[in-house]
Design a protein around this motif. Structure first.
Motif, PDB file in Angstrom:
ATOM      1  N   GLN A  63     105.377 -41.748 -10.376  1.00 16.60           N
ATOM      2  CA  GLN A  63     104.023 -41.791  -9.834  1.00 16.60           C
ATOM      3  C   GLN A  63     103.936 -42.842  -8.747  1.00 16.60           C
ATOM      4  O   GLN A  63     104.700 -43.800  -8.736  1.00 16.60           O
TER       5      GLN A  63
ATOM      6  N   PHE B 288      93.654 -44.491  -7.483  1.00 23.18           N
ATOM      7  CA  PHE B 288      94.138 -43.102  -7.411  1.00 23.18           C
ATOM      8  C   PHE B 288      95.562 -43.077  -7.931  1.00 23.18           C
ATOM      9  O   PHE B 288      96.240 -44.111  -7.982  1.00 23.18           O
ATOM     10  N   GLY B 289      96.001 -41.888  -8.344  1.00 23.54           N
ATOM     11  CA  GLY B 289      97.363 -41.789  -8.849  1.00 23.54           C
ATOM     12  C   GLY B 289      97.921 -40.409  -8.540  1.00 23.54           C
ATOM     13  O   GLY B 289      97.244 -39.406  -8.753  1.00 23.54           O
TER      14      GLY B 289
ATOM     15  N   GLY C 238      94.719 -37.643  -8.856  1.00 25.19           N
ATOM     16  CA  GLY C 238      93.504 -38.015  -9.570  1.00 25.19           C
ATOM     17  C   GLY C 238      93.000 -39.324  -8.995  1.00 25.19           C
ATOM     18  O   GLY C 238      93.788 -40.142  -8.523  1.00 25.19           O
ATOM     19  N   CYS C 239      91.680 -39.530  -9.010  1.00 29.41           N
ATOM     20  CA  CYS C 239      91.140 -40.742  -8.404  1.00 29.41           C
ATOM     21  C   CYS C 239      89.752 -41.044  -8.956  1.00 29.41           C
ATOM     22  O   CYS C 239      89.203 -40.256  -9.733  1.00 29.41           O
ATOM     23  N   GLY C 240      89.198 -42.158  -8.543  1.00 31.47           N
ATOM     24  CA  GLY C 240      87.839 -42.487  -8.970  1.00 31.47           C
ATOM     25  C   GLY C 240      87.506 -43.939  -8.727  1.00 31.47           C
ATOM     26  O   GLY C 240      88.362 -44.736  -8.302  1.00 31.47           O
TER      27      GLY C 240
HETATM   28  N1  PHE Z   1      96.576 -42.690 -14.272  1.00 31.29           N
HETATM   29  C1  PHE Z   1      96.200 -41.322 -14.016  1.00 31.29           C
HETATM   30  C2  PHE Z   1      97.292 -40.410 -14.563  1.00 31.29           C
HETATM   31  O1  PHE Z   1      98.347 -40.868 -14.877  1.00 31.29           O
HETATM   32  C3  PHE Z   1      95.971 -41.038 -12.575  1.00 31.29           C
HETATM   33  C4  PHE Z   1      94.827 -41.795 -11.998  1.00 31.29           C
HETATM   34  C5  PHE Z   1      94.996 -43.043 -11.438  1.00 31.29           C
HETATM   35  C6  PHE Z   1      93.553 -41.257 -12.009  1.00 31.29           C
HETATM   36  C7  PHE Z   1      93.927 -43.729 -10.908  1.00 31.29           C
HETATM   37  C8  PHE Z   1      92.478 -41.924 -11.494  1.00 31.29           C
HETATM   38  C9  PHE Z   1      92.672 -43.158 -10.953  1.00 31.29           C
HETATM   39  O2  PHE Z   1      97.127 -39.224 -14.672  1.00 31.29           O
END
Ligand code: PHE
Length: 340
Positions: free
Chosen positions: A206, A304-305, A280-282
């Motif tokens: 990731q 985000f990731g 994914g994010c927020g």
């Molecule tokens: N940590 C989440 C995952 O592994 C991804 C993510 C990161 C989502 C940061 C929102 C913010 O799926």
């Protein structure tokens, strides 16, 4: 006429010790008047069903003769150099087979570079983590299913020690050690207890990102991610955010990019929707900021990731994630051109 076998034996056992013998060899096996050449001209007289295999055999002989000739030419040249005591500086250098970078590394570096260009710093940290950094600090409820044995690899006899399931643990570590403004990206390997299929693996990579400062808004996040998508997939790419849920962000979203293969028209890659999900994010949940010693009344942030395997599969249109873990050179060497 000599049989193919006889000629093969002659080629193999021919003694070449000097330049003259080498020329004799060339005349006998590789010149226009050679036996092999006359065999080629006989192909048309051979029964059609045997033609192919006959042709192949003659070609093999020709290759073999060529190989021997090159071999001796090399030896003679080396001997001449050794004799004169001077290296032949005009000789082309030996071809060194270059390796290539692993596609996952190529992709990680690309993502990293894009964010480093806009002021993010990459941080790394341990694969083996504790519950606090992977779950608790990130606002996972005690009974959240992600903690379940089904998803997480725990270290036996140590329910508190586990293999990180996301690199968000590094965001926690950063916030615990540093006050805003914070701009980090967290590349790394993550582990999930999943059945291995063409689309999922128990290990993957990731790159996650975090920005915390005063007055950081959802619009800032959207602009940052648009910038990223366009640098990664080209200036015409569009993005869309769909509402989603993560314990550590509120509001949360998933981001799609317009399919860069069909440009949004619909194709196999995007399953005819015109969009593909990439991350994914927020907005970082105030509880998370607080858990990490950052004042949520003063600061806000976004995170985000994205999954590197998924992005690499999209970018290079590979359809089986397992290819990235098998280290088959036939697969890997296709990435030579992308290695920088
Ligand atoms: N940590 C989440 C995952 O592994 C991804 C993510 C990161 C989502 C940061 C929102 C913010 O799926």
């Amino acid at each position: 006429m000599k049989s193919i076998d006889e000629i093969r034996k002659e080629i193999e056992s021919y003694k070449i010790e000097n330049a003259e013998a080498m020329e004799q060899f060339r005349l006998q096996f590789l010149s226009k008047k050679s036996e092999l050449q006359s065999m080629f001209s006989q192909i048309k007289d051979i029964a059609p069903e045997e033609r192919k295999s006959f042709g192949q055999m003659v070609n093999e002989l020709k290759d073999k003769a060529q190989q021997r000739l090159e071999e001796y030419r090399g030896k003679l040249e080396a001997a001449a150099c050794a004799h004169s005591g001077i290296a032949d500086v005009t000789r082309p250098s030996r071809n060194i087979a270059m390796g290539s970078m692993h596609p996952i590394s190529i992709m990680m570096n690309q993502v990293r570079r894009i964010f480093e260009d806009i002021g993010y710093t990459a941080v790394t940290g341990p694969d083996i983590e504790d519950d606090w950094h992977v779950f608790t600090a990130l606002n996972f409820a005690e009974e959240h299913p992600a903690r379940d044995m089904q998803d997480t690899f725990f270290v036996e006899l140590h329910p508190d020690i586990l293999l990180r399931t996301h690199t968000s643990s590094l965001q926690v570590r950063t916030m615990e050690n540093q006050q805003p403004p914070i701009r980090v990206i967290c590349p790394g390997r993550v582990f999930r207890n999943e059945a291995i299929t063409s689309r999922a693996h128990c290990i993957f990579h990731q790159v996650e990102g975090l920005y915390v400062a005063e007055n950081v808004s959802f619009a800032d996040m959207k602009q940052t991610l648009l910038y990223f998508a366009q640098r990664m997939f080209g200036p015409d790419v569009r993005i869309r955010l769909r509402p989603s849920y993560f314990p550590f962000t509120e509001p949360s979203a998933e981001m799609d990019i317009s399919c860069y293969i069909c440009g949004g028209e619909g194709c196999n890659l995007c399953k005819h929707t015109g969009w593909v999900e990439i991350l994914g994010c927020g907005m970082v949940d105030p509880n998370v900021l607080e858990n990490c010693g950052i004042d949520p009344n003063k600061y806000s942030g976004f995170a985000f990731g994205l999954g590197i395997e998924r992005m690499t599969m999209l970018k290079y249109t590979t359809n089986d994630i397992r290819l990235y873990f098998e280290n088959d050179v036939r697969f890997l060497q296709q990435f030579k051109a992308a290695t920088k």
